[in-house]
Motif scaffolding. Structure first.
Motif, PDB file in Angstrom:
ATOM      1  N   PHE A  22       0.712  -1.232  -0.092  1.00  0.00           N
ATOM      2  CA  PHE A  22       0.160   0.033   0.029  1.00  0.00           C
ATOM      3  C   PHE A  22       0.912   1.256  -0.031  1.00  0.00           C
ATOM      4  CE2 PHE A  22      -3.583  -2.347   2.363  1.00  0.00           C
ATOM      5  CZ  PHE A  22      -3.906  -3.025   1.178  1.00  0.00           C
ATOM      6  N   ASN A  23       0.712   2.040  -1.212  1.00  0.00           N
ATOM      7  CA  ASN A  23       1.538   3.205  -1.139  1.00  0.00           C
ATOM      8  C   ASN A  23       0.730   4.306  -0.163  1.00  0.00           C
ATOM      9  OD1 ASN A  23       3.647   2.879  -3.333  1.00  0.00           O
ATOM     10  ND2 ASN A  23       1.743   1.880  -4.412  1.00  0.00           N
ATOM     11  N   ASN A  24       1.785   5.152   0.145  1.00  0.00           N
ATOM     12  CA  ASN A  24       1.228   6.279   0.911  1.00  0.00           C
ATOM     13  C   ASN A  24       0.913   7.728   0.070  1.00  0.00           C
ATOM     14  OD1 ASN A  24       0.982   8.248   2.738  1.00  0.00           O
ATOM     15  ND2 ASN A  24       2.571   7.844   4.134  1.00  0.00           N
ATOM     16  N   ILE A  25      -0.417   7.566  -0.228  1.00  0.00           N
ATOM     17  CA  ILE A  25      -0.880   8.485  -1.090  1.00  0.00           C
ATOM     18  C   ILE A  25      -1.951   9.372  -0.343  1.00  0.00           C
ATOM     19  CG2 ILE A  25      -2.215   8.901  -3.287  1.00  0.00           C
ATOM     20  CD1 ILE A  25       0.579   7.742  -3.703  1.00  0.00           C
ATOM     21  N   ASN A  26      -1.552  10.762  -0.354  1.00  0.00           N
ATOM     22  CA  ASN A  26      -2.364  11.616   0.303  1.00  0.00           C
ATOM     23  C   ASN A  26      -2.837  12.838  -0.868  1.00  0.00           C
ATOM     24  OD1 ASN A  26      -1.600  11.060   3.215  1.00  0.00           O
ATOM     25  ND2 ASN A  26       0.139  11.187   2.039  1.00  0.00           N
ATOM     26  N   ARG A  27      -4.146  12.429  -1.234  1.00  0.00           N
ATOM     27  CA  ARG A  27      -4.737  13.260  -2.440  1.00  0.00           C
ATOM     28  C   ARG A  27      -4.931  14.799  -2.047  1.00  0.00           C
ATOM     29  NH1 ARG A  27      -9.692  11.360  -5.238  1.00  0.00           N
ATOM     30  NH2 ARG A  27     -10.745  11.522  -3.264  1.00  0.00           N
ATOM     31  N   LEU A  28      -4.453  15.603  -2.783  1.00  0.00           N
ATOM     32  CA  LEU A  28      -4.571  17.034  -2.307  1.00  0.00           C
ATOM     33  C   LEU A  28      -5.856  17.851  -3.039  1.00  0.00           C
ATOM     34  CD1 LEU A  28      -0.822  17.918  -2.796  1.00  0.00           C
ATOM     35  CD2 LEU A  28      -1.921  17.675  -0.737  1.00  0.00           C
ATOM     36  N   ALA A  29      -6.825  17.965  -2.188  1.00  0.00           N
ATOM     37  CA  ALA A  29      -8.126  18.493  -2.579  1.00  0.00           C
ATOM     38  C   ALA A  29      -7.962  19.788  -3.493  1.00  0.00           C
ATOM     39  CB  ALA A  29      -9.075  18.825  -1.287  1.00  0.00           C
ATOM     40  N   LYS A  30      -7.154  20.601  -3.271  1.00  0.00           N
ATOM     41  CA  LYS A  30      -7.031  22.090  -4.131  1.00  0.00           C
ATOM     42  C   LYS A  30      -6.150  21.599  -5.199  1.00  0.00           C
ATOM     43  CE  LYS A  30      -7.989  25.008  -0.167  1.00  0.00           C
ATOM     44  NZ  LYS A  30      -7.473  26.268   0.576  1.00  0.00           N
ATOM     45  N   GLU A  31      -5.340  20.395  -5.497  1.00  0.00           N
ATOM     46  CA  GLU A  31      -4.476  20.350  -6.584  1.00  0.00           C
ATOM     47  C   GLU A  31      -4.718  18.996  -7.373  1.00  0.00           C
ATOM     48  OE1 GLU A  31      -0.213  21.109  -5.726  1.00  0.00           O
ATOM     49  OE2 GLU A  31      -0.841  21.735  -3.638  1.00  0.00           O
ATOM     50  N   PHE A  32      -5.902  18.478  -7.008  1.00  0.00           N
ATOM     51  CA  PHE A  32      -6.096  16.790  -7.480  1.00  0.00           C
ATOM     52  C   PHE A  32      -6.166  17.100  -9.027  1.00  0.00           C
ATOM     53  CE2 PHE A  32      -8.756  13.410  -8.899  1.00  0.00           C
ATOM     54  CZ  PHE A  32      -7.782  12.359  -8.211  1.00  0.00           C
ATOM     55  N   PRO A  33      -5.511  16.260  -9.915  1.00  0.00           N
ATOM     56  CA  PRO A  33      -4.923  14.951  -9.342  1.00  0.00           C
ATOM     57  C   PRO A  33      -3.595  14.801  -8.741  1.00  0.00           C
ATOM     58  CG  PRO A  33      -4.668  15.178 -11.850  1.00  0.00           C
ATOM     59  CD  PRO A  33      -5.273  16.426 -11.124  1.00  0.00           C
ATOM     60  N   LYS A  34      -3.058  15.571  -8.362  1.00  0.00           N
ATOM     61  CA  LYS A  34      -2.039  15.755  -7.480  1.00  0.00           C
ATOM     62  C   LYS A  34      -2.166  14.979  -6.089  1.00  0.00           C
ATOM     63  CE  LYS A  34       1.053  17.516 -10.523  1.00  0.00           C
ATOM     64  NZ  LYS A  34       2.345  16.786 -10.857  1.00  0.00           N
ATOM     65  N   ALA A  35      -1.163  14.563  -5.650  1.00  0.00           N
ATOM     66  CA  ALA A  35      -1.135  13.918  -4.237  1.00  0.00           C
ATOM     67  C   ALA A  35       0.149  14.030  -3.442  1.00  0.00           C
ATOM     68  CB  ALA A  35      -1.760  12.310  -4.106  1.00  0.00           C
ATOM     69  N   HIS A  36       0.447  14.008  -2.303  1.00  0.00           N
ATOM     70  CA  HIS A  36       1.804  13.931  -1.731  1.00  0.00           C
ATOM     71  C   HIS A  36       1.983  12.516  -1.048  1.00  0.00           C
ATOM     72  CE1 HIS A  36       1.259  14.457   2.515  1.00  0.00           C
ATOM     73  NE2 HIS A  36       0.227  15.242   2.162  1.00  0.00           N
ATOM     74  N   ARG A  37       3.199  12.102  -1.163  1.00  0.00           N
ATOM     75  CA  ARG A  37       3.494  10.988  -0.317  1.00  0.00           C
ATOM     76  C   ARG A  37       3.933  10.959   1.078  1.00  0.00           C
ATOM     77  NH1 ARG A  37       7.961   8.118  -4.304  1.00  0.00           N
ATOM     78  NH2 ARG A  37       7.415   6.386  -3.107  1.00  0.00           N
TER      79      ARG A  37
END
Length: 560
Positions: free
Chosen positions: A108-123
């Protein structure tokens, strides 16, 4: 105990006339029950059949009678004094080692979706950003400002949780509103919300099998694990028909009289391959052989139809487009949506929140509400979640342009992959399954996309897909524009080259696999036609925009 003994001595002539020493002696030699059998009161009670559940007999155990202190065997095999307990941890380690060995171990990858930048996410850290290409938030609704605003306001007013099951903690207007919106979306009399669609599928199918005597269930071989579990828990007789194979389904249905109760369980869009069920023809068979139809629209809700109900609505697209939220007036014909007996869906994909639901007739929904343990004994969703989901349903219903944009982005990616020889398992839906065919290579491809290209696409392996059909499952959204799509296409091309993964021509030389490179495969037309893709939100019926939805009484059993 002393009080009980005194009362017994007063009420029972046997106890009153028998010394304490004699009673203890009877207990010690196990003749107390035999003596009690002659009692005019206790005797008949001892002879009655008890229907309580009984504990399983241990295979090997030795115990002591608490009252007498005398050890007695309850098993024909005596335990050795040096016997050890089962090695639970060893079993865990062995099973996990096997998972790693066959490359089916899940990371399971550590993926934290960024609401204001989606489809970007940070690890792990916020400056370590990647582009998400495998989310089931198909329309990006998880970040919609109106939904977030509704949820915040509801949480401020009603708190973070529901407080328990609906029966215990009480009903609330957020639940009534959501179930009314979902009933309207599916053009059914009622709907019922569950904590997830996995729970809904299991609860409904298992209940049908347990309550309908002699029910026979016919299940598509590619059905989701939740439906498979429901069939298993139903204890009903079952038949598994070949995926989307009407001939095989009918041959199995024909084995039973029309009077035998039957259930056909299937999905509209199958999430790992993107295939689409022949819903209308399955409904034809159900009518011919007297079967109920159970349709899972989880991966289609929000994505198909003029209002996002799913594939069942999409197949009568023009009729529903013209009628809006109202049921179409069709002479001498029922819509496909109306012909399906029960429809399940999720709030956790295209609606961007969490939860599941079923829509159907008022009697069916009230029956499920009254009997399904998976609903009755589960804490209900928080009011904020249900209020936010109701807002999402209203937004999705009136935004056909988002569905169209998602479809156009999907087609661009599929066409570009085909031009590069990247093997995409052919399908008429929004799913882009890139065939790898090997678990280890699929993991390497996923890791390389992440570490080299900053693109997150999870590898899909067994048991989600069969061994040898491992893949990368890509899901564009309306937010994946041409620039982001080009980055993905270039990255996947690079990964296939560096890892020397088989392209279309390689699969073709082997006779084809999963429809890729198969000379005999007949491609299906896309569900969305060119005319449908040219529509705008202004082409929707006026009753779709900010409609007043009638509240349904079935949600609570209380007349509104």
């Amino acid at each position: 105990m002393e009080f009980v003994a005194r009362q017994s001595m007063n009420a029972c002539p046997f106890v009153r006339s028998t010394s304490t020493h004699h009673l203890k002696k009877l207990a010690a030699n196990s003749s107390l029950a035999a003596t009690a059998s002659h009692c005019p009161v206790v005797g008949p009670a001892l002879q009655q059949q008890r229907y309580y559940s009984q504990p399983s007999k241990p295979a090997q155990a030795q115990t002591s009678d608490i009252a007498t202190g005398i050890k007695k065997d309850v098993s024909p095999i005596r335990m050795d004094s040096n016997e050890t307990a089962f090695d639970y941890n060893g079993m865990y380690e062995s099973d996990l080692a096997n998972k790693r060995k066959d490359n089916s171990y899940r990371y399971f990858n550590n993926i934290n979706r960024l609401a204001k930048e989606f489809p970007k996410a940070h690890r792990q850290t916020e400056d370590d950003k990647v582009t998400v290409w495998c989310s089931n938030d198909y329309l990006g609704m998880g970040r919609h400002p109106e939904i977030i605003k509704t949820m915040k306001a509801t949480m401020d007013k009603y708190g973070s949780g529901a407080g328990g099951t609906r029966n215990i903690a009480g009903h609330n207007h957020a639940a009534i509103n959501l179930e009314s919106e979902l009933a309207c979306l599916n053009k059914k009399e009622a709907a019922l919300v569950f904590s997830s669609c996995f729970i809904a599928n299991d609860a409904i199918i298992s209940l049908l099998g347990q309550k309908i005597k002699n029910l026979v269930i016919f299940s598509d071989q590619s059905n989701h694990a939740s439906m498979i579990l429901g069939v298993r828990n139903s204890k009903a007789k079952k038949h598994i028909f070949k995926h989307n194979n009407l001939k095989d389904l009918e041959s199995q249905l024909a084995q039973y009289p029309k009077s035998t109760p039957k259930l056909i369980a299937f999905e509209s869009v199958y999430s790992m391959c993107g295939s689409v069920a022949p819903i209308e023809k399955i409904c034809d068979l159900a009518k011919r052989y007297g079967a109920l139809t159970f349709l899972d629209e989880v991966h289609a809700v929000g994505m198909y139809g003029p209002h996002g109900q799913g594939v069942a609505e999409h197949l009568d697209f023009d009729l529903h487009l013209q009628s809006g939220i109202a049921s179409p007036s069709v002479v001498d014909k029922r819509t496909i949506l109306d012909r399906v007996d029960m429809i399940t869906g999720t709030c956790g994909k295209s609606f961007g929140t969490v939860g599941g639901y079923v829509a159907g007739s008022a009697n069916l929904i009230d029956w499920l509400r009254s009997y399904a343990p998976g609903f009755i004994f589960t804490t209900t969703l928080p009011p904020a979640i249900m209020a936010g989901t109701a807002t999402s349903v209203r937004i999705v219903r009136a935004d056909i342009e988002a569905r169209i944009k998602q479809q156009l982005n999907t087609r661009y990616v599929k066409d570009s992959f085909e031009n590069l020889g990247i093997p995409v398992i052919p399908n008429p839906s929004h799913i882009v399954p890139v065939l790898v065919g090997n678990a280890a290579d699929a993991k390497k491809a996923s890791d390389m996309l992440m570490n080299k290209h900053r693109i997150y696409v999870q590898a899909i392996n067994y048991p989600t897909v069969p061994v040898g059909e491992e893949r990368l499952r890509i899901t564009p959204t309306p937010g994946h524009g041409k620039e982001i799509c080009d980055q993905l296409i270039s990255a996947v091309d690079d990964v296939f080259t560096e890892l020397n993964l088989p392209r279309i021509n390689k699969w073709q030389s082997q006779g084809g696999h999963c429809g890729v490179g198969d000379a005999n495969y007949v491609p299906e037309p896309n569900l969305w036609t060119q005319d449908q893709l040219s529509l705008t939100n202004q082409d929707l019926h006026s009753n779709v925009h900010n409609p007043v939805i009638e509240q349904i009484e079935t949600s609570s059993g209380v007349r509104l």
